[in-house]
Design a protein around this motif. Sequence first.
Motif: not given
Length: 409
Positions: A200-211
């Motif tokens: 879930r935390d790596r679904r997109s670059l946006r998710e990676v940065l948000a995490t």
Amino acid sequence: MADRTRAGNIAALAALYFAQGIPFGFQATALPVFLRASGVSLAGVGFAGALALPWVAKALWAPLVDRFGWERIGRRRSWILPLGALLALTCAAAAFVPPSRHLGALLALVFLMNLLAATQDIAVDGLAIDLLGRGELGLANAAQVVGYKAGMLVAGGLLVWASAWIGWRGQFGAMAALVLLSTLASLALREPPAGEIEARDRRSLREVLATVLAALRAPGALWVVAFLGTYKLGESIVDVMFKPFLVDAGFPPHRIGLWVGTYGLVASIAGSLAGGLLAHRLPLLAAVGVSSALRSFAMAGEWYLAAAGTPTAGAVIAVTVAEHLFGGAVTTTVFAFMMSRVRRSVGATHYTLLASVEVLGKSPAVWASGVLAERLGYAALFALCTGISFAFLVLLVPLRERKTGEERA
């Protein structure tokens, strides 16, 4: 069986870190010698240090390593293998561009080596975080630091010495072969499958940065950043200025090179191993505190040498070995502590960001070290740096009292 698996994982990780130490060891230690011998000015030799910029800036593209990867090969391995192959090819290409004839091409290849090795380092750090449990971090980070330093020693020392017999091409051919063989160690590692939270935390670059941003906002996270950005301030200044102090004290360069570059490096590797054992047997924060305090006491020895007047060779060797021994221990314990505080789902990005803070935190002090030495004198500067190292131990207190959100969960 579990012990054999853990030992195999740690040995394979050490081999991967060894591969990454090879290009930086050449660039930091051997390249200045070859450049000066080829008639490059001192200003040009100094400017060549900018070739290591990928190691400082790698946090900028670390999210790409967390986000993308081929699960069938292994999400981390799909970065490690091609980057290792490209790094070996780059080393092989450098064999055909000696500085006396192709200086610009050589510098470009060295920059590319650092870029490839720094990017591979992101993936290897992420793989280590995926594989290791908290109780394994001390030994694993000892393998990390020792493997990297061994790669630096081979490329910056042993192969340069051997180049008198094997030549320029033989030196880089050996570097290419060592990088390739070390990279293949990743085939011995079995990557764990991504869990639901990681996916879930790596679904997109946006998710990676948000995490990663959420991890940095967790209680106590800023104290971790503050400590990492400051714990090596005093040590870094003294390390840079101790060698000019020895020159001004009348010691010849070849002796300084033997004492600091050889005895010191061996002691640093021994200290890294000792720090790993310390972190394995004590709580990580306690290991950081003990090794940091010992390092600060060792720095007081350099202050004593500067204040006492003309130091003896025996005193210089003793102080150098002690400072490098405990400095190596600090590096391992801090890296293990740092790895324990990352958000595992985006471990490559989070760890790389913290590692960049560690590098950037000490850089301005290193740049200003010469000016400070001229204004304060060696003794006063070393005393100030020793005091700074003891003072920043206070930052360990809030780290003990607060835990990250992930740890509480």
